[in-house]
Structures are given as C-alpha cells and as structure tokens.
Design a protein around this motif. Structure first.
Motif, mmCIF file in Angstrom:
data_model
loop_
_atom_site.group_PDB
_atom_site.id
_atom_site.type_symbol
_atom_site.label_atom_id
_atom_site.label_comp_id
_atom_site.label_asym_id
_atom_site.label_seq_id
_atom_site.Cartn_x
_atom_site.Cartn_y
_atom_site.Cartn_z
ATOM 1 N N SER A 25 20.702 -14.890 -3.526
ATOM 2 C CA SER A 25 20.115 -15.287 -4.809
ATOM 3 C C SER A 25 19.271 -16.550 -4.610
ATOM 4 N N ILE A 26 18.045 -16.539 -5.130
ATOM 5 C CA ILE A 26 17.206 -17.739 -5.116
ATOM 6 C C ILE A 26 16.439 -17.824 -6.429
ATOM 7 N N THR A 27 16.094 -19.052 -6.841
ATOM 8 C CA THR A 27 15.255 -19.266 -8.017
ATOM 9 C C THR A 27 14.154 -20.249 -7.653
ATOM 10 N N LEU A 28 13.070 -20.192 -8.434
ATOM 11 C CA LEU A 28 11.912 -21.040 -8.155
ATOM 12 C C LEU A 28 11.128 -21.261 -9.436
ATOM 13 N N GLY A 29 10.681 -22.509 -9.651
ATOM 14 C CA GLY A 29 9.917 -22.819 -10.851
ATOM 15 C C GLY A 29 8.420 -22.867 -10.606
ATOM 16 N N ASP A 30 7.641 -22.957 -11.675
ATOM 17 C CA ASP A 30 6.188 -23.066 -11.575
ATOM 18 C C ASP A 30 5.812 -24.283 -10.732
ATOM 19 N N GLY A 31 4.838 -24.106 -9.815
ATOM 20 C CA GLY A 31 4.318 -25.222 -9.043
ATOM 21 C C GLY A 31 5.282 -25.802 -8.033
ATOM 22 N N GLU A 32 6.361 -25.087 -7.721
ATOM 23 C CA GLU A 32 7.326 -25.566 -6.740
ATOM 24 C C GLU A 32 7.164 -24.815 -5.423
ATOM 25 N N VAL A 33 7.537 -25.485 -4.341
ATOM 26 C CA VAL A 33 7.564 -24.848 -3.026
ATOM 27 C C VAL A 33 9.014 -24.746 -2.564
ATOM 28 N N LEU A 34 9.437 -23.527 -2.268
ATOM 29 C CA LEU A 34 10.744 -23.294 -1.695
ATOM 30 C C LEU A 34 10.552 -22.803 -0.273
ATOM 31 N N SER A 35 11.085 -23.545 0.688
ATOM 32 C CA SER A 35 11.016 -23.104 2.075
ATOM 33 C C SER A 35 12.251 -22.280 2.391
ATOM 34 N N LEU A 36 12.018 -21.138 3.027
ATOM 35 C CA LEU A 36 13.088 -20.226 3.400
ATOM 36 C C LEU A 36 13.308 -20.375 4.897
ATOM 37 N N CYS A 37 14.481 -20.856 5.280
ATOM 38 C CA CYS A 37 14.771 -21.131 6.684
ATOM 39 C C CYS A 37 15.932 -20.282 7.180
ATOM 40 N N GLY A 38 15.912 -20.007 8.454
ATOM 41 C CA GLY A 38 16.976 -19.230 9.075
ATOM 42 C C GLY A 38 16.538 -18.779 10.446
ATOM 43 N N GLU A 39 17.488 -18.393 11.285
ATOM 44 C CA GLU A 39 17.162 -17.900 12.601
ATOM 45 C C GLU A 39 16.424 -16.560 12.500
ATOM 46 N N ASN A 40 15.739 -16.164 13.584
ATOM 47 C CA ASN A 40 15.133 -14.837 13.616
ATOM 48 C C ASN A 40 16.218 -13.787 13.396
ATOM 49 N N GLY A 41 15.930 -12.824 12.520
ATOM 50 C CA GLY A 41 16.914 -11.784 12.233
ATOM 51 C C GLY A 41 17.902 -12.156 11.151
ATOM 52 N N SER A 42 17.709 -13.331 10.514
ATOM 53 C CA SER A 42 18.671 -13.777 9.491
ATOM 54 C C SER A 42 18.493 -13.051 8.168
ATOM 55 N N GLY A 43 17.300 -12.465 7.936
ATOM 56 C CA GLY A 43 17.056 -11.735 6.694
ATOM 57 C C GLY A 43 15.935 -12.305 5.848
ATOM 58 N N LYS A 44 15.256 -13.349 6.336
ATOM 59 C CA LYS A 44 14.182 -13.991 5.546
ATOM 60 C C LYS A 44 13.075 -13.000 5.196
ATOM 61 N N SER A 45 12.538 -12.335 6.225
ATOM 62 C CA SER A 45 11.422 -11.418 5.995
ATOM 63 C C SER A 45 11.853 -10.220 5.154
ATOM 64 N N THR A 46 13.083 -9.756 5.354
ATOM 65 C CA THR A 46 13.586 -8.635 4.541
ATOM 66 C C THR A 46 13.630 -9.025 3.074
ATOM 67 N N LEU A 47 14.090 -10.260 2.796
ATOM 68 C CA LEU A 47 14.145 -10.728 1.404
ATOM 69 C C LEU A 47 12.755 -10.774 0.793
ATOM 70 N N MET A 48 11.766 -11.235 1.547
ATOM 71 C CA MET A 48 10.408 -11.305 1.027
ATOM 72 C C MET A 48 9.772 -9.923 0.877
ATOM 73 N N LYS A 49 10.163 -8.990 1.722
ATOM 74 C CA LYS A 49 9.676 -7.608 1.561
ATOM 75 C C LYS A 49 10.250 -6.976 0.307
ATOM 76 N N VAL A 50 11.466 -7.338 -0.033
ATOM 77 C CA VAL A 50 12.050 -6.885 -1.300
ATOM 78 C C VAL A 50 11.271 -7.487 -2.463
ATOM 79 N N LEU A 51 11.024 -8.796 -2.409
ATOM 80 C CA LEU A 51 10.318 -9.483 -3.491
ATOM 81 C C LEU A 51 8.904 -8.951 -3.675
ATOM 82 N N SER A 52 8.196 -8.689 -2.564
ATOM 83 C CA SER A 52 6.781 -8.304 -2.649
ATOM 84 C C SER A 52 6.573 -6.803 -2.858
ATOM 85 N N GLY A 53 7.651 -6.022 -2.898
ATOM 86 C CA GLY A 53 7.509 -4.591 -3.179
ATOM 87 C C GLY A 53 7.351 -3.718 -1.959
ATOM 88 N N VAL A 54 7.378 -4.306 -0.754
ATOM 89 C CA VAL A 54 7.347 -3.478 0.457
ATOM 90 C C VAL A 54 8.554 -2.553 0.451
#
Length: 508
Positions: A25-54
C-alpha cells in the motif's frame, strides 16, 4: 484530511503461484515525490506496472484510487487518459522518427484526412522549452544522446496532461550534467503540482528529491517514511534487512608482480576527427584491482575493448601477459589467453535474453562439454551451472528460466559467473554495478576481493567515483582518449579525479 492523489491499497500480484507483491500500500499527494526503493527483484517495477495498467485490473488483487476514483484500467491507454504516465528505463522512442512525431505518436492533432503539422510543431517547441531542450522538433531521435532522449520522453508525458509521472531508473545512463538537468525539471514539475514516483538505486538523488521514501523487500512493503528523517544507511538497512558494515567492503590482499603490460594502445573509427584511444600505456599487477575513471567519451570502454579483441574499428596495441606478447584480434583469442570482459551494456552484449540462465552461464565454454564424437556432457555442464549459481548467489527459480526474467543484478551475476568459468587471469569489469541495487553491489564487491585473493587481476571501469575510490588499489584517469593521470587509492578524492579528468577541457 486532504484526499490523496494516489491511493494503492493492499496490492497483491502473483506469477505462476509465486507472490511478487504481498499486500503493498502506498499513497501520494499532489506535487509530491515518492521514491520507491528496494533491491532488484523486490517488486518495485511490478507495482508500477500494476499502477500504469501494464498489468490490467483483474490480474491483481487490491484497489487503486486516483483523484478519489477507483481505477479499473484495461491497459496503458486508460491510465494515460487519467494522467498517469510511466517512463521506463528502456526508453520507448522510435529512433527513425522526429522528436515531434514521437511526442504526438498516437495522439496526432488534426483529422484522419489532414494532420495539423503547424500546431504540433508549435506545441512541440513549447514542450521542449519546458524541459530545457534546445533542439528542433524535426530532429531525429537517433541523433540525440540518451540524456536528451530522456527529456523528450518527459516532454511526451507533459503532452498527455500528466498528473503523476513514474520515472524508472531515469539517471542510470546519464552524465552528471544531464542528471542535474533532469532533477531540476522534476523539481519544477513538483512546483506545478505534478506528482512523481521515482525509482532509483542512487540514494543521494532519492534523498535530495523526495518528500517520501517507500521501501519494498521481497514483495512486502517495509515502510514509508519522510525523506527528511532518513539517511542513506537507514534506507539501505530497510532494503536489505540488515546493516551493511561498509558500502565498500575493502579487504586486505597481496599484490604481486606485473602480469600485464599494455603499450601504445590506439583505437579509431574510419573518418573520425580524433582517435578514441590515443597512445595509452599502463600496467596491471597480479591480484590488483585497477580502476579506470573518466567522463563519457574519454575512451575507457574502447581501451578495454582493444584488450578483449572486440573493438569494432581500427586498433593496435602491444600486449604482454606474463612476459608473453599477445596478438588479440578476437574475443576467442582473449579468452584463450586468459583475459575475460564483462561488458558495459549487459542487455545488448552480455545476455541472450530468451536462453536459460544456465546456458547463458556456460556460453563461453561450450566446447568443454563436447566430446570428439559430438555428444554433450550434460551432467558435467549441469554440475558447473549449479556450482556457479551457488557461488554467485544468482536468484533464479531454475537454471532453465529465461535470463530476461531475472533482475538486473542477477543477470549481472550470471554474466560474471560465465566468465569465471573460463578461469581468467585478468577479469575486465565495465560498469559492473550499473543499474543494480545496493545489496547486489555489495555482493559483487565481496566477490571481487575474493577473486584478487585467489590471484586474479581485475580492471574495473566505472562512472561512479565513490566506487572507483572505494574498491580500487590504483586508479587510471582518462580524458579524450588519453591517459591523463595515475593515482594510488590512499588519500584519493573525487575532486582529484575530476580535476584530472577535465583539466584539458578547462585549459582549452
């Protein structure tokens, strides 16, 4: 309490029964930058593919709300219509089309009978000015550097009325000047109310840019904290689940006699105005880690390609290994002599993407498993593969899994494993930690010191000056094809290296 721009709730995503995301679970407000950190294979890109509709709605569990409305995207076009735009690490521009054509690709102005070129041209100029890119809209993408292409991708996103911009490792291939420009643009976008999810392994950028830092480990959300409350060590500890004693785990090791002597190395391309390598001479000792630093275009990689027999232009050098003069005109000849090289661009020159992890590892020594009558000793090959995977700690479900499915860090470890099977005397590592996480970097550094203790000599080319200083015994600095300086690591600073790397440019 103000409603967040983005609210991702308990996202769960599985592949073949294996959970890649476990209730994130993550939240983000207008004009904010949230950095997503983790080791390779941690799930960062998968989470963004879910968010972006991939990964479309229905292929994952959990809910996504954007501007208060639930998102049920069937693809990227749906999320872009909402103002969610992702820029992947591998840029998605069509290189044979112009900047304007790329920006409006799929969103052209005008009718199906006649496009409004004048309006698109004018709008492109506005967008390019916004991202500080002083080029013509008619410029072909293939004529631009990587940094400029990255800015075109941002201009393309702005043209889609972006409200949330996702940047995946945007600075991994950029120069320091290009990084400063990109980070400045993200700051300006913040001021305009555009939010950003920023994925990066460069923790100094993360802390400089972010309002929030969210850490994912093994598909689990570890924490989201205010960037102002964190240090780089705090983020590293959350990412890897343990304290790293040092970022660069230098270990004492014996350095022996000179094993390699290179004199008068020269490399050029037909018709080029200057040589990419101009009369470079240097030596390497047994059990030594020799760092090679310099700005982009300094000739670092080209020099290494000459040693490995893979430079694609004209080259020459006198190479003596253990007192024997070598004629290296191919990679096969280099490997036979005991010189191996892990390339800078692992996706283009390192891996065969659709081939299994195991076969990628044994690719350079296949003749070792072939009997005189053509049979393959599969048992011995399998034994070597599993030994290599265990030694390098390559995370893979099976040795038959296509290597393209591994994280960048595990792909890199597999490539290193391949060349270690050739039993090299000299191992050249060109940007060995580019685009991989802190934990994987640490493992590669530990491996390097283990190898030099065994008597292997290492040449490491790197754009990361802290890495060069932290790992090398001695450092060479190149500028415009020439060797401009040589330093012992004791007392060496980034300022000394940079002054040496740019001194000729400053005096011009």
């Amino acid at each position: 309490m103000k409603q967040p721009l983005l609210d991702m709730r308990n996202i769960v995503k599985s592949f073949s029964g294996v959970r890649a995301l476990n209730g994130v679970s993550i939240t983000l407000g207008d004009g904010e930058v949230l950095s997503l950190c983790g080791e390779n294979g941690s799930g960062k890109s998968t989470l963004m593919k879910v968010l972006s509709g991939v990964w479309p709605y229905g292929s994952y569990d959990g809910e996504i709300y954007f501007q208060g409305q639930q998102v049920k995207a069937s693809g990227i076009r749906d999320t872009e219509a909402l103002g969610i735009v992702i820029i992947h690490q591998e840029l998605a521009l069509v290189k044979e089309l112009s900047v304007m054509e790329n920006i409006f690709l799929g969103n052209e102005l005008g009718s199906c009978v006649s496009l409004n070129d004048e309006m698109m041209h004018s709008r492109t100029r506005e967008l390019l000015a916004q991202v500080k890119l002083n080029i013509s809209p008619d410029t072909l993408i293939r004529e631009l550097g990587v940094g400029q292409q990255q800015l075109v991708e941002i201009a393309k996103a702005l043209n889609k009325n972006v409200k949330l911009l996702i940047l995946d490792e945007p600075t991994s291939s950029l120069t320091n000047n290009e990084i400063d420009i990109l980070l400045g643009i993200v700051q300006e976008l913040k001021g305009q109310g555009i939010a950003c999810v920023y994925i990066s392994h460069k923790l100094d950028e993360v802390l400089a840019l972010s309002n929030w830092v969210a850490v994912i480990r093994d598909g689990n959300h570890i924490a989201t904290k205010a960037a102002a409350e964190l240090t780089q060590n705090d983020i590293i500890s959350m990412m890897v689940g343990r304290q790293l004693d040092e970022l660069f785990p230098r270990e004492n090791h014996q350095i022996g006699e000179t094993i390699l002597q290179v004199t008068h190395a020269k490399a050029s391309q037909p018709g080029a105005s200057r040589c990419q390598v101009e009369d470079v001479s240097f030596s390497l000792r047994k059990g030594e880690i020799l760092g090679v630093a310099g700005l982009i275009g300094s000739g670092r990689t080209e020099l290494m390609q000459c040693l490995y027999g893979c430079y694609d232009g004209d080259y020459q050098a006198t190479i003596e290994l253990s007192g024997q003069t070598l004629q290296i005109r191919s990679q096969r000849a280099a490997l036979k002599a005991g010189i191996a090289m892990v390339p800078e661009d692992r996706k283009r020159h390192g891996i065969v993407p659709i081939m299994g992890v195991g076969r990628n590892i044994t690719l350079s020594i296949l003749d070792r498993y072939t009997a005189w009558f053509g049979a393959i000793d599969e048992e011995q090959e399998s034994h070597d593969i599993h030994d290599a995977i265990a030694r390098l700690k390559v995370k893979t479900a099976t040795s038959e899994l296509a290597i393209k499915n591994l994280s960048g860090g595990n792909q890199q470890k597999a490539i290193i494993a391949r060349f270690l099977l050739t039993k090299p005397k000299i191992l050249i590592l060109d940007e060995p930690t580019r685009g991989i996480d802190v934990g994987a970097k640490y493992e590669i550094y530990k491996l390097m010191f283990a190898l030099v203790k065994e008597g292997v000599s290492i040449i490491m080319v790197s754009s990361e000056l802290p890495e060069v200083i932290g790992i090398s015994d001695r450092v060479l600095v190149m500028h415009e094809g020439r060797l401009k300086g040589e330093f012992d690591h004791q007392g060496l600073t980034q300022e000394k290296i940079m002054n040496c790397a740019i001194k000729e440019a400053e005096s011009a």
